[in-house]
Design a protein around this motif. Structure first.
Motif, PDB file in Angstrom:
ATOM      1  N   ASN A   1     -12.300  -2.593 -58.320  1.00  0.00           N
ATOM      2  CA  ASN A   1     -13.146  -1.609 -57.659  1.00  0.00           C
ATOM      3  C   ASN A   1     -14.524  -1.692 -58.298  1.00  0.00           C
ATOM      4  N   GLU A   2     -15.533  -1.219 -57.579  1.00  0.00           N
ATOM      5  CA  GLU A   2     -16.899  -1.317 -58.076  1.00  0.00           C
ATOM      6  C   GLU A   2     -17.148  -0.332 -59.217  1.00  0.00           C
ATOM      7  N   THR A   3     -18.224  -0.567 -59.936  1.00  0.00           N
ATOM      8  CA  THR A   3     -18.585   0.264 -61.080  1.00  0.00           C
ATOM      9  C   THR A   3     -18.664   1.732 -60.690  1.00  0.00           C
ATOM     10  N   ASN A   4     -18.163   2.597 -61.582  1.00  0.00           N
ATOM     11  CA  ASN A   4     -18.182   4.053 -61.406  1.00  0.00           C
ATOM     12  C   ASN A   4     -17.248   4.543 -60.305  1.00  0.00           C
ATOM     13  N   GLN A   5     -16.342   3.676 -59.854  1.00  0.00           N
ATOM     14  CA  GLN A   5     -15.352   4.082 -58.873  1.00  0.00           C
ATOM     15  C   GLN A   5     -13.970   4.115 -59.527  1.00  0.00           C
TER      16      GLN A   5
ATOM     17  N   TYR B   1     -17.519  -8.235 -59.798  1.00  0.00           N
ATOM     18  CA  TYR B   1     -17.492  -7.599 -58.490  1.00  0.00           C
ATOM     19  C   TYR B   1     -18.495  -8.271 -57.554  1.00  0.00           C
ATOM     20  N   PRO B   2     -18.157  -8.477 -56.260  1.00  0.00           N
ATOM     21  CA  PRO B   2     -16.825  -8.321 -55.692  1.00  0.00           C
ATOM     22  C   PRO B   2     -16.013  -9.604 -55.822  1.00  0.00           C
ATOM     23  N   VAL B   3     -14.730  -9.524 -55.542  1.00  0.00           N
ATOM     24  CA  VAL B   3     -13.863 -10.705 -55.498  1.00  0.00           C
ATOM     25  C   VAL B   3     -13.575 -10.989 -54.026  1.00  0.00           C
ATOM     26  N   TYR B   4     -13.994 -12.157 -53.565  1.00  0.00           N
ATOM     27  CA  TYR B   4     -13.839 -12.505 -52.158  1.00  0.00           C
ATOM     28  C   TYR B   4     -12.541 -13.264 -51.868  1.00  0.00           C
ATOM     29  N   GLU B   5     -12.126 -14.097 -52.824  1.00  0.00           N
ATOM     30  CA  GLU B   5     -10.987 -14.962 -52.520  1.00  0.00           C
ATOM     31  C   GLU B   5     -10.319 -15.451 -53.801  1.00  0.00           C
ATOM     32  N   LEU B   6      -9.003 -15.519 -53.744  1.00  0.00           N
ATOM     33  CA  LEU B   6      -8.170 -16.036 -54.825  1.00  0.00           C
ATOM     34  C   LEU B   6      -7.310 -17.155 -54.265  1.00  0.00           C
ATOM     35  N   GLN B   7      -7.347 -18.310 -54.914  1.00  0.00           N
ATOM     36  CA  GLN B   7      -6.532 -19.442 -54.465  1.00  0.00           C
ATOM     37  C   GLN B   7      -5.810 -20.059 -55.659  1.00  0.00           C
ATOM     38  N   VAL B   8      -4.614 -20.588 -55.409  1.00  0.00           N
ATOM     39  CA  VAL B   8      -3.790 -21.200 -56.440  1.00  0.00           C
ATOM     40  C   VAL B   8      -3.609 -22.671 -56.118  1.00  0.00           C
TER      41      VAL B   8
END
Length: 240
Positions: free
Chosen positions: A74-78, A106-113
């Protein structure tokens, strides 16, 4: 990929943003009829496509994928920002372990393995392309040949793990390819002016699940007639 009734998803609390008690990773074992919160953690309604939960193809056995990863943030202060991290499951998503922090990415757009190594991950983030070779315990920035800017998409070739493609946004951005596992990247171009314009304004890349030479590039805008393009030869030629 073996048990299509087993589904994992990340749920956000946009409906009640001040109450983060039910955000995190949910598991269904009956095709989505019922869900269980298996890992509480931060989540953000980004209002854009993200791919932040993925299984390790090399961990697939007769029952399905054993190893899964998720990027919760989550973004800062959230709510939950301090718990922003990579999470890993080695029991098909039933239980999860918190690993490397994502609080600064932040932000994270995509995760790949990687298709061949369950310990090798790539993350497309606002702070660039991140890599882990130890199953998410640590993260390092991949910068060889990539210009400065946020990375909004990344993909392994399903057949050749050393072939990686990443999308960088910015003045010198575009679609970049690596043939050596990310040690070096070069910009992908086209002799066709429209296709070249799409590559330079790329936002996302989607690779065919079994044919690495087939992929689609989606542009950020429709300016100048830009639209999705497709290649069937690894980027040598494209078609609108």
């Amino acid at each position: 990929p073996k048990d299509c009734k087993r589904v994992l998803t990340i749920a956000d609390n946009a409906w009640d943003y001040k109450n983060p008690d039910f955000t995190g990773i949910y598991l269904s074992e009956d095709g989505g009829e019922h869900w269980t919160l298996v890992q509480k953690g931060p989540a953000m309604n980004s209002r854009r496509y993200e791919h932040n939960i993925a299984f390790a193809p090399a961990s697939v056995d007769g029952k399905g994928a054993k190893t899964w990863y998720a990027a919760l943030y989550n973004e800062t202060n959230q709510p939950g920002h301090d718990q922003s991290a990579l999470y890993r499951s080695d029991d098909r998503g039933a239980t999860w372990t918190k690993l490397a922090s994502l609080a600064q990415h932040y932000p994270v757009y995509e995760l790949q393995v990687s298709p061949s190594d369950s310990q090798h991950l790539l993350l497309a983030t606002g702070s660039g392309l991140l890599e882990s070779k130890d199953g998410g315990t640590t993260l390092t920035k991949v910068a060889a040949g990539l210009p400065a800017g946020e990375v909004t998409s990344v993909a392994f070739s399903p057949q050749k793990a050393a072939e990686i493609r990443a999308v960088v946004r910015g003045a010198s951005g575009g679609l970049f390819g690596s043939a050596d596992g990310g040690q070096s990247f070069t910009a992908m171009t086209s002799a066709d002016s429209l296709h070249s314009s799409v590559l330079g304004d790329a936002r996302r890349i989607f690779v065919h699940p079994t044919q690495g030479d087939v992929f689609y590039v989606i542009p950020q805008t429709r300016t100048g007639g830009r639209t999705a393009i497709r290649t069937a030869d690894g980027g040598k030629t494209f078609a609108t």
